[in-house]
Design a protein around this motif. Sequence first.
Motif, PDB file in Angstrom:
ATOM      1  N   GLY A 150       0.804  -1.212   0.000  1.00  0.00           N
ATOM      2  CA  GLY A 150       0.000   0.000   0.000  1.00  0.00           C
ATOM      3  C   GLY A 150       0.833   1.257   0.000  1.00  0.00           C
ATOM      4  O   GLY A 150       2.056   1.242   0.213  1.00  0.00           O
ATOM      5  N   TYR A 151       0.147   2.348  -0.235  1.00  0.00           N
ATOM      6  CA  TYR A 151       0.739   3.680  -0.199  1.00  0.00           C
ATOM      7  C   TYR A 151       1.330   3.915   1.189  1.00  0.00           C
ATOM      8  O   TYR A 151       0.700   3.622   2.203  1.00  0.00           O
ATOM      9  CB  TYR A 151      -0.357   4.696  -0.503  1.00  0.00           C
ATOM     10  N   VAL A 152       2.536   4.427   1.244  1.00  0.00           N
ATOM     11  CA  VAL A 152       3.200   4.649   2.530  1.00  0.00           C
ATOM     12  C   VAL A 152       2.504   5.790   3.255  1.00  0.00           C
ATOM     13  O   VAL A 152       2.525   6.934   2.785  1.00  0.00           O
ATOM     14  CB  VAL A 152       4.695   4.955   2.327  1.00  0.00           C
ATOM     15  N   ASN A 153       1.859   5.460   4.381  1.00  0.00           N
ATOM     16  CA  ASN A 153       1.082   6.490   5.070  1.00  0.00           C
ATOM     17  C   ASN A 153       1.985   7.613   5.562  1.00  0.00           C
ATOM     18  O   ASN A 153       3.087   7.400   6.047  1.00  0.00           O
ATOM     19  CB  ASN A 153       0.285   5.882   6.231  1.00  0.00           C
ATOM     20  N   GLY A 154       1.475   8.813   5.371  1.00  0.00           N
ATOM     21  CA  GLY A 154       2.277   9.994   5.685  1.00  0.00           C
ATOM     22  C   GLY A 154       2.913  10.627   4.468  1.00  0.00           C
ATOM     23  O   GLY A 154       3.356  11.775   4.522  1.00  0.00           O
ATOM     24  N   GLY A 155       2.961   9.888   3.350  1.00  0.00           N
ATOM     25  CA  GLY A 155       3.520  10.445   2.132  1.00  0.00           C
ATOM     26  C   GLY A 155       5.009  10.728   2.240  1.00  0.00           C
ATOM     27  O   GLY A 155       5.717  10.154   3.065  1.00  0.00           O
ATOM     28  N   LEU A 156       5.482  11.622   1.399  1.00  0.00           N
ATOM     29  CA  LEU A 156       6.905  11.968   1.349  1.00  0.00           C
ATOM     30  C   LEU A 156       7.132  13.375   1.871  1.00  0.00           C
ATOM     31  O   LEU A 156       6.327  14.283   1.634  1.00  0.00           O
ATOM     32  CB  LEU A 156       7.422  11.868  -0.084  1.00  0.00           C
ATOM     33  N   ASP A 157       8.232  13.547   2.608  1.00  0.00           N
ATOM     34  CA  ASP A 157       8.649  14.848   3.114  1.00  0.00           C
ATOM     35  C   ASP A 157       9.992  15.166   2.462  1.00  0.00           C
ATOM     36  O   ASP A 157      11.039  14.628   2.851  1.00  0.00           O
ATOM     37  CB  ASP A 157       8.777  14.801   4.634  1.00  0.00           C
ATOM     38  N   ARG A 193       9.771   3.899   8.350  1.00  0.00           N
ATOM     39  CA  ARG A 193       8.400   4.423   8.264  1.00  0.00           C
ATOM     40  C   ARG A 193       7.428   3.678   9.186  1.00  0.00           C
ATOM     41  O   ARG A 193       6.217   3.845   9.062  1.00  0.00           O
ATOM     42  CB  ARG A 193       7.903   4.332   6.819  1.00  0.00           C
ATOM     43  N   ASP A 194       7.951   2.846  10.076  1.00  0.00           N
ATOM     44  CA  ASP A 194       7.073   2.145  11.014  1.00  0.00           C
ATOM     45  C   ASP A 194       6.309   3.167  11.865  1.00  0.00           C
ATOM     46  O   ASP A 194       6.826   4.250  12.174  1.00  0.00           O
ATOM     47  CB  ASP A 194       7.871   1.234  11.940  1.00  0.00           C
ATOM     48  N   ASN A 195       5.103   2.810  12.260  1.00  0.00           N
ATOM     49  CA  ASN A 195       4.326   3.704  13.117  1.00  0.00           C
ATOM     50  C   ASN A 195       3.289   2.914  13.897  1.00  0.00           C
ATOM     51  O   ASN A 195       2.855   1.835  13.481  1.00  0.00           O
ATOM     52  CB  ASN A 195       3.668   4.831  12.314  1.00  0.00           C
ATOM     53  N   THR A 196       2.896   3.467  15.025  1.00  0.00           N
ATOM     54  CA  THR A 196       1.871   2.884  15.892  1.00  0.00           C
ATOM     55  C   THR A 196       0.922   3.985  16.330  1.00  0.00           C
ATOM     56  O   THR A 196       1.369   5.072  16.744  1.00  0.00           O
ATOM     57  CB  THR A 196       2.492   2.233  17.135  1.00  0.00           C
ATOM     58  N   PHE A 197      -0.368   3.696  16.239  1.00  0.00           N
ATOM     59  CA  PHE A 197      -1.379   4.652  16.710  1.00  0.00           C
ATOM     60  C   PHE A 197      -2.150   4.008  17.861  1.00  0.00           C
ATOM     61  O   PHE A 197      -2.623   2.867  17.743  1.00  0.00           O
ATOM     62  CB  PHE A 197      -2.339   5.028  15.584  1.00  0.00           C
ATOM     63  N   ASN A 198      -2.237   4.731  18.970  1.00  0.00           N
ATOM     64  CA  ASN A 198      -3.008   4.286  20.131  1.00  0.00           C
ATOM     65  C   ASN A 198      -4.116   5.290  20.424  1.00  0.00           C
ATOM     66  O   ASN A 198      -3.890   6.513  20.333  1.00  0.00           O
ATOM     67  CB  ASN A 198      -2.121   4.172  21.373  1.00  0.00           C
TER      68      ASN A 198
END
Length: 869
Positions: free
Chosen positions: A707-714, A791-796
């Motif tokens: 999938g599309y890398v969440n957060g896009g490119l900076d 690009r790892d991420n966790t949402f709580n």
Amino acid sequence: MKYIRVFLLLVGVLLTTVAGQAQSQPASEAAVTAAAVPAPKRQLQALRITEAIKLDGDLNEAIWQQAPIATEFIQNRPNPGPREKHPTEVRILYDDANLYIGAIMHDVSQDSIMRELSERDNMGNTDFFGIFLDTYHDKINGYGFFITTGGVQADARYSPAGGEDFNWNAVWDSRTALRGTDWVAEVRIPYSAIRFSKAAEQLWGVNFMRQRKRDNQGFFWNEVKPAVDGFVNQWGELQGLKNIQPPLRLSLTPYISSYVNHYPYNEQGTRNSSTSFNGGADVKWGINESFTLDATLVPDFGQVQSDNQVLNLSPFEVQFQENRQFFTEGTELFNKGNLFYSRRVGATPIGFGSVGDQLRAGERGPDGQWRPGESVVSNPGVTRLLNATKVSGRTSKGLGVGVFNALSNDVYATVRDSVDGRERDVLTQPFSNYSIMVLDQSLKNNSYVSLINTNVTRWGSTYDANVTGGLFRFADKKNAYAIDGRVVYSRRQGNAFGSEQRIDDQNGYKYQIGLNKISGNFTWQLGQGIESDTYNPNDLGILFGNNNISQYLNLSYNKYQPFWKVNNFYSWASLNHSLLYKPTRYQNANVAAGWNTTFTKSFLTTGMNFDANPVTHDYYEPRQYPLGDYYVRVPVNANVGGFLSTDYRKKLAWDLNAGVRWYAQDDRLPRARRMGYGWGVSPRYRVSNQLNFRYNLDWNLRENQIGYVNGGLDTSLPDDARFRDNHPGDVLLGRRRVLTVTNTLSGAYTFNNRMSLTIRTRHYTSTVNYRDFARLGKGGAEQLVDYRRNRDNTFNAFNVDAVYSWWFAPGSQVSIVWKNASSSFLEANEATPLYFDNLSNTINTPHNNNVSIKILYYLDYLMLKRRRA
């Protein structure tokens, strides 16, 4: 083609089953046909009274014995057709102001009468009695009033758009009592709670329902056949209502509320606690016998249940449930055509996400010293409404008219200069007007035609939006077949907010046409639709992707009578196909089927479903517009799932579900196979008739999802800038593992039928771990790239909603609410898939605590007038 063959095989199995039933039971063919024909309409005579009725759950006034009796109810579930063994007796009286309903439910003993207490509109594990009224006798729209053995009230509206809508609330009164081996319900429905014509003699549709929870049986006075399409059209007739006049319907519900909010900013100059005091009112005015005006002045929605926040990896927005009562009550007309998403009213300001683009950036001065720029001090995430008004009703000729209007004020973000501390306001939402107009004409044979218009007008140099739709449904006289459809046109004019650029989706359209077999054991739907590439109703509606052409075929075969060891059997199959509208290109196809049944003795409900999908071209996932050049190729995949629910009458009951999705190997790149797994468990325990608990655990794992890398490119970061320089125009995709776990624990203690305490706690965590990355070129081509940014991420997300509610008088309420909320977004090395690490992080994250008290008091003009008299 092989999937189409599988689908046709499923259709053949269903048709063979139908034919087998006809061959093995030739004598039942007439019965099957009869099951799809509405039952004859029963008639009940209402009796006018002049003496007062005391509402006490005891039908001891002599006049009750003079009224005609509705009895001999017919079972609807679990076995449609048999007459009730334990009689129900219903009588109706009326005077100039009220309708009175007295019902006696005979039983074998008090132990056979289930009587769990619950909050309003939630009937729980209990017997109940229901009253249904079709006051215009149009056989499409109606009212429902329910009372449980414990005296808990519930009420609903019935319409083609809303189905059975328990969000509607009326002010009425009732009493229940246990009398020997019977239970009694005595109900008073004031004419101000319903709408009807001024005709000298009224003919209303009417029906009654009784639930005997001990045997999970439901009975109707006028038989309701599950094989017949529609519900209101299967009610009986109430006669004898003469010389009653629609009253002046005028009520005022003022409110006052107070809030204490605490968040540990722990910053100098910023207070951790704040308080507020609010006041406003809801007004209800019956303009005439058909139409009612509802208005909320300076509304306060701070006590509504918290949204279920999630990590959204999809290209579409998350649709949240509407919890604000003004937008859930009596909105069946406005929901016609699904063009109204009420969360748009008072939503996040349209310029909320662009404030950062308007900040003065930091710079290095002539002396070589770095001078920081501006920072955001506050940026309100909701738009405060000034007022909202709706006018709705239906004439005696069956014409429904609905008008909705709401106003919101300017919304500003506050930014501060980091050098001198000066602050300025940045407009994020201009003064706006939201409006809806609906015309809905009810026709014979459960048919209708409707016209809907939605409009958003914003002040200033931005854009306005207008959507107009027409829909229809025509059924034949036998209520066996129907054709339905819709045509919608969207128009947006002006510039994008905060820009001089004209919006590029100014005009768009949508249409859909369907042919349906709507009654009988075997039903089907065949349809086709188009949404143009510029169709956009999102300013007051919600859209999950336009620019497509779709076709569908749905089949259903149901057995409503018990057989073998089960009470019923429901099965379905479907075939769907979709093309991109512009340019016309293949998107996806789908074959799906499923079934469910309930076992006779244990009342164990179980079912399974599966679907199969050939290669899919996902044009939305790359986020490249206009659509057509880029798509993510999803390989052949199939899913199988099932669920099981035990008997809710037991103190301990379980809901279980599980599923697995298998993907074919994608040989274009050396990647591991995709897989998807999910399961859920939800036990519920009833400690007593007043106290219950429920726990939900949902676990979902998607392995090797692309999938599309969440957060896009900076592009300010080296890895992102390098990818953009080396592959201009291409999209960065990631192969990732997504693990999502949701825990929800809720409990309720009901003191009596007017007072309750509920607590709901929810912890949500979702972790994304990227394995490798690829660039997506045109035509779905993917190529692995050396991209090393983590690009790892966790949402709580964590929420507690505790609500104490006391209905101290009809329509009047005191509510005390405590809300606790926190969320965190962890990136790169901080992200972890370990659940208890995330739980610990959530607990240690600063929490926002909010305690509020709100008092509403219902003032009815007629009631006050009678008191003065």
